[in-house]
Design a protein around this motif. Structure first.
Motif, PDB file in Angstrom:
ATOM      1  N   GLN A  25       0.813  -1.209   0.000  1.00 18.14           N
ATOM      2  CA  GLN A  25       0.000   0.000   0.000  1.00 18.14           C
ATOM      3  C   GLN A  25       0.849   1.263   0.000  1.00 18.14           C
ATOM      4  O   GLN A  25       0.520   2.226  -0.697  1.00 18.14           O
ATOM      5  CB  GLN A  25      -0.947   0.016   1.207  1.00 18.14           C
ATOM      6  N   ASN A  26       1.939   1.269   0.761  1.00 15.46           N
ATOM      7  CA  ASN A  26       2.762   2.476   0.814  1.00 15.46           C
ATOM      8  C   ASN A  26       3.422   2.753  -0.545  1.00 15.46           C
ATOM      9  O   ASN A  26       3.568   3.903  -0.945  1.00 15.46           O
ATOM     10  CB  ASN A  26       3.800   2.423   1.938  1.00 15.46           C
ATOM     11  N   HIS A  27       3.769   1.703  -1.272  1.00  9.77           N
ATOM     12  CA  HIS A  27       4.342   1.865  -2.613  1.00  9.77           C
ATOM     13  C   HIS A  27       3.300   2.437  -3.576  1.00  9.77           C
ATOM     14  O   HIS A  27       3.584   3.368  -4.348  1.00  9.77           O
ATOM     15  CB  HIS A  27       4.871   0.524  -3.125  1.00  9.77           C
ATOM     16  N   LEU A  28       2.097   1.878  -3.526  1.00 12.07           N
ATOM     17  CA  LEU A  28       1.032   2.347  -4.413  1.00 12.07           C
ATOM     18  C   LEU A  28       0.660   3.787  -4.090  1.00 12.07           C
ATOM     19  O   LEU A  28       0.485   4.607  -5.000  1.00 12.07           O
ATOM     20  CB  LEU A  28      -0.199   1.441  -4.309  1.00 12.07           C
ATOM     21  N   ALA A  29       0.540   4.108  -2.820  1.00 15.71           N
ATOM     22  CA  ALA A  29       0.198   5.479  -2.421  1.00 15.71           C
ATOM     23  C   ALA A  29       1.233   6.464  -2.958  1.00 15.71           C
ATOM     24  O   ALA A  29       0.881   7.512  -3.511  1.00 15.71           O
ATOM     25  CB  ALA A  29       0.093   5.577  -0.906  1.00 15.71           C
ATOM     26  N   SER A  30       2.494   6.110  -2.815  1.00 16.68           N
ATOM     27  CA  SER A  30       3.563   6.970  -3.311  1.00 16.68           C
ATOM     28  C   SER A  30       3.488   7.112  -4.828  1.00 16.68           C
ATOM     29  O   SER A  30       3.611   8.220  -5.372  1.00 16.68           O
ATOM     30  CB  SER A  30       4.914   6.386  -2.899  1.00 16.68           C
ATOM     31  N   GLN A  31       3.270   6.017  -5.527  1.00 18.87           N
ATOM     32  CA  GLN A  31       3.163   6.027  -6.989  1.00 18.87           C
ATOM     33  C   GLN A  31       2.004   6.913  -7.452  1.00 18.87           C
ATOM     34  O   GLN A  31       2.101   7.596  -8.462  1.00 18.87           O
ATOM     35  CB  GLN A  31       2.965   4.601  -7.498  1.00 18.87           C
ATOM     36  N   MET A  32       0.908   6.885  -6.691  1.00 23.12           N
ATOM     37  CA  MET A  32      -0.283   7.634  -7.066  1.00 23.12           C
ATOM     38  C   MET A  32      -0.235   9.089  -6.596  1.00 23.12           C
ATOM     39  O   MET A  32      -1.088   9.883  -6.979  1.00 23.12           O
ATOM     40  CB  MET A  32      -1.532   6.943  -6.499  1.00 23.12           C
ATOM     41  N   GLY A  33       0.720   9.416  -5.740  1.00 23.13           N
ATOM     42  CA  GLY A  33       0.822  10.782  -5.231  1.00 23.13           C
ATOM     43  C   GLY A  33      -0.204  11.102  -4.169  1.00 23.13           C
ATOM     44  O   GLY A  33      -0.634  12.247  -4.035  1.00 23.13           O
TER      45      GLY A  33
END
Length: 86
Positions: A25-33
């Motif tokens: 989730q933290n990777h996806l959140a970062s990717q999505m801004g």
């Protein structure tokens, strides 16, 4: 108005997809801004999917934004309907 089913929050669908793809989730959140908290709230059905977030999910995961928004709309209608029945 009775639908005869329990609507699915789009966060449930997204959470299943993210788990299936094994994306942190933290990777996806970062990717999505977006913040981890906002993403986590959506996935745990504490926050709705908006037009903006639906478009971000589409860009990141390839899930059509309109499908997520339709799920959200149906969820909102059923939730409101249940509120007015009680």
């Amino acid at each position: 108005m009775t639908f005869g089913y329990t609507p699915t929050h789009p966060g449930e669908v997204l959470k299943d997809e993210i788990m299936y793809r094994n994306i942190p989730q933290n990777h996806l959140a970062s990717q999505m801004g977006m913040s981890y908290k906002v993403l986590n709230d959506i996935l745990n059905e504490r926050r709705p999917v908006t037009t903006t977030t639906a478009m971000l999910f589409e860009a990141a995961l390839g899930i059509p934004a309109d499908s997520l928004l339709k799920l959200q709309m149906k969820y909102n209608i059923q939730t409101a309907s249940n509120f007015w029945k009680n």
